[in-house]
Design an enzyme around this catalytic site. Sequence first.
Site, PDB file in Angstrom:
ATOM      1  N   GLU A  61     -27.177 -32.080  11.587  1.00  0.00           N
ATOM      2  CA  GLU A  61     -26.781 -32.843  10.484  1.00  0.00           C
ATOM      3  C   GLU A  61     -25.694 -33.746  10.662  1.00  0.00           C
ATOM      4  OE1 GLU A  61     -25.477 -30.862   6.985  1.00  0.00           O
ATOM      5  OE2 GLU A  61     -25.887 -32.632   5.930  1.00  0.00           O
ATOM      6  N   CYS A 268     -27.237 -31.358   3.720  1.00  0.00           N
ATOM      7  CA  CYS A 268     -27.093 -31.850   2.181  1.00  0.00           C
ATOM      8  C   CYS A 268     -27.242 -33.782   2.583  1.00  0.00           C
ATOM      9  CB  CYS A 268     -25.748 -31.740   1.592  1.00  0.00           C
ATOM     10  SG  CYS A 268     -25.445 -30.274   1.304  1.00  0.00           S
ATOM     11  N   ASN A 422     -34.159 -30.058   0.794  1.00  0.00           N
ATOM     12  CA  ASN A 422     -33.156 -29.584   1.719  1.00  0.00           C
ATOM     13  C   ASN A 422     -32.690 -28.007   1.014  1.00  0.00           C
ATOM     14  OD1 ASN A 422     -31.305 -28.733   3.685  1.00  0.00           O
ATOM     15  ND2 ASN A 422     -29.602 -29.500   2.199  1.00  0.00           N
ATOM     16  N   GLU A 423     -31.462 -27.946   0.547  1.00  0.00           N
ATOM     17  CA  GLU A 423     -31.142 -26.782  -0.011  1.00  0.00           C
ATOM     18  C   GLU A 423     -31.299 -26.715  -1.651  1.00  0.00           C
ATOM     19  OE1 GLU A 423     -26.874 -25.804   0.144  1.00  0.00           O
ATOM     20  OE2 GLU A 423     -27.247 -24.338   1.440  1.00  0.00           O
TER      21      GLU A 423
HETATM   22  O1  AHR Z   1     -24.361 -26.985   6.908  1.00  0.00           O
HETATM   23  C1  AHR Z   1     -23.729 -27.367   6.083  1.00  0.00           C
HETATM   24  C2  AHR Z   1     -23.977 -27.487   4.769  1.00  0.00           C
HETATM   25  O2  AHR Z   1     -24.160 -26.415   4.219  1.00  0.00           O
HETATM   26  C3  AHR Z   1     -25.518 -28.234   4.658  1.00  0.00           C
HETATM   27  O3  AHR Z   1     -25.437 -29.666   4.608  1.00  0.00           O
HETATM   28  C4  AHR Z   1     -26.363 -27.676   3.504  1.00  0.00           C
HETATM   29  O4  AHR Z   1     -27.421 -27.580   3.675  1.00  0.00           O
HETATM   30  C5  AHR Z   1     -25.338 -26.433   3.103  1.00  0.00           C
HETATM   31  O5  AHR Z   1     -24.992 -26.381   1.835  1.00  0.00           O
END
Ligand code: AHR
Length: 706
Positions: A61, A268, A422-423
């Site tokens: 990322e 994110c 993603n999350e």
């Molecule tokens: O790894 C850091 C962050 O942690 C990532 O961007 C996200 O997916 C998670 O909340």
Amino acid sequence: MPTFLPTRFAQLASGLTLCSTLSLAPALAQPTKPTAANTLTVQVNKPGAPIAKTMYGLFFEDINFAADGGLYPELVKNKSFELDEHLLGWRGIRGAAALSTYTVSGQQPISATNRHFLRMTAATASPDAGFINEGFRGMGIKQSAEYTFSVYLRRGPGSVSGLNVTLEEDGQRGAGPEAAGSGRVLAQTKITGLTGEWKKYTAVLKASGTAPRARLKLTMEGTGTLDLDVVSLFPKDTWNKRENGLRTDLVQLLKDMNPGFLRFPGGCIVEGRNLTERYQWKETIGDVATRVPLVNRWNMEFKHRSTPDYYQSFGLGFFEYFQLSEDIGAEPVPILNVGMACQFNSAELAPFTGSTAGGPSAPTAPSGHNHADDDPTLETFIQDALDLIEFANGPASSPWGAKRVAMGHAAPFNLKFIGIGNEQWGPQYLERYEPFMKAVKAKYPGINIVSSAGPSPDGELFDKASQRLRELKAEVIDEHYYAKPEWFRQNVGRYDNYPTTGTKIFAGEYAAQSVAIGSPDNKNSWDCAISEAAFMTGLERNADKVIMASYAPLFAHVDAWQWTPDMIWFDNLRSYGTPNYYVQKMYSTNPGTTMLPVQRGENAKNGHDNLFSSAVADDKTGEIIVKLVNYSTEARPVSINLQGVKKLGKTGKATVLASNDLNAVNTLDQPLNVAPKDESFKVGSASVTYTLAPHSFTVLRIPGKR
Ligand code: AHR
């Protein structure tokens, strides 16, 4: 915009103290014979599931300056003057006092997507008539290395005869950062032959010295007006010597891991704080000079680590991610926005009409954009995913496949996975995921889809998402866990009771947090790393359920990070792997091909008395690989019975990662403070004895077949 401190982070941040109880004394007592509980039986003759080739991989990322200022080695910050603050990274020499005017202009720009440039006018000739670019926390320059300087120039009224280009060490702080000539000159050249039209000029600078924090000085020769744009200084020494290539030491650290996959671009960052700021892969391909930068969502996320100058240039874009995956032998795993901005931020949603279940119509033609607020619907996101698959795998005759071919990669990238979201969590995710997944499957049934179980490894949202995704026959669910080191040791059995059929698991983001999630005091300590090693025996024992795992985040610049811990740290010239890196590497370079059950004497569970273990067979090399974690202050003799082993060799290889200090870390100056050491050991019979060092992670490779 609320500051990013998600509930789970806030809970952990409040009231947690340093979690490791430290036992620093080395074992004094001589190890005795293995106890019954320290006797392991590896059932070589009862092999389990194959280990997925994707088992141990990487999560990338653009956080902590991982891309610009890190893996992507462009040295000029804000090279096209397109950032919101147009002169970010640039400063006039002596406040640009030697210029009569300077401005960032939009008159007759280079292109519609590169709308701003720097216009300088000097009434009197002066060596101070110009600007300095500071780089990304300076520019790392190596003696004798060559750097390609390039710039677009257009001469205006007057008689400017050239542009002086000087690479110099950053000046003494006391002399003022903008003082001209205060630093040692490392390389110099002059660009001449200017015309009244935009034209690209290139020169190679060879550095006469090494400097971790250099800067680039550009001054006008003569008087009059000069326009500049797309100013670039790029090392010639890149991975595979590519023109727009990547930083060699960082790629080498990745390749050395033998990674099974590369997840990108996040994280994110995929989601953005709002949908306008989401990651749009189509904006990141094609000519680098036309890629429009975007704010990085990590810039102001943590007040205590704010980084207002953090943008994404997209010099490292989707083509380069695919190419990197290929270079390091990893399956590419792009993660795509599902029509949701980050739920820790605005949680903005793309409208969902339910009309997309049958899939969208014709592919969109490639076009140029510039992150306009485009009010996208879910269909836009689905179409982006379909177009991405075509970009990666399609023939030259397809609109998006043609784009890939035009960028120099005629062969398909053979994309097999995509992540939808993603999350994400909640019903908003599930109701978008379903039509998205169906549309992708309708057109590309062979693509494996990664879905999200949300930010927590348990709780109502996690349970509901997991249940619904399994009902939808999700292929791979992405689980995340950022928790204290003891959580990792205590949860080694997490997957023991997961179903063996159907949906598989991607442990997509995990890392032990020595203090708390989001705490700037988290360290990449040995305690965190050995706890992750212990937990990973549980992943390996359940390799019929878990098919992918990656530590997160991957990279951090020592002077520009927002989030800690991270697997690899670097400055402008150096880099090092943390103890966590070595744990990951010991797994990913010893993945084996087939799971082998391991039983302990007295029916002790994995992790009992702080002894953790897993085993695999490597059918390619004819070895049995046993992984052992001794989370104890005492050396521990173990006896390993290789039940039913064939063709046993005489000498095994042990790789040992150990420290008596649970607080131990690696640093730029001591990069190998906690690093693996190899030794050989006698095998003798199918009952192998080996003494594990205190607080150690050991991988034994024993010649023998199943
Ligand atoms: O790894 C850091 C962050 O942690 C990532 O961007 C996200 O997916 C998670 O909340």
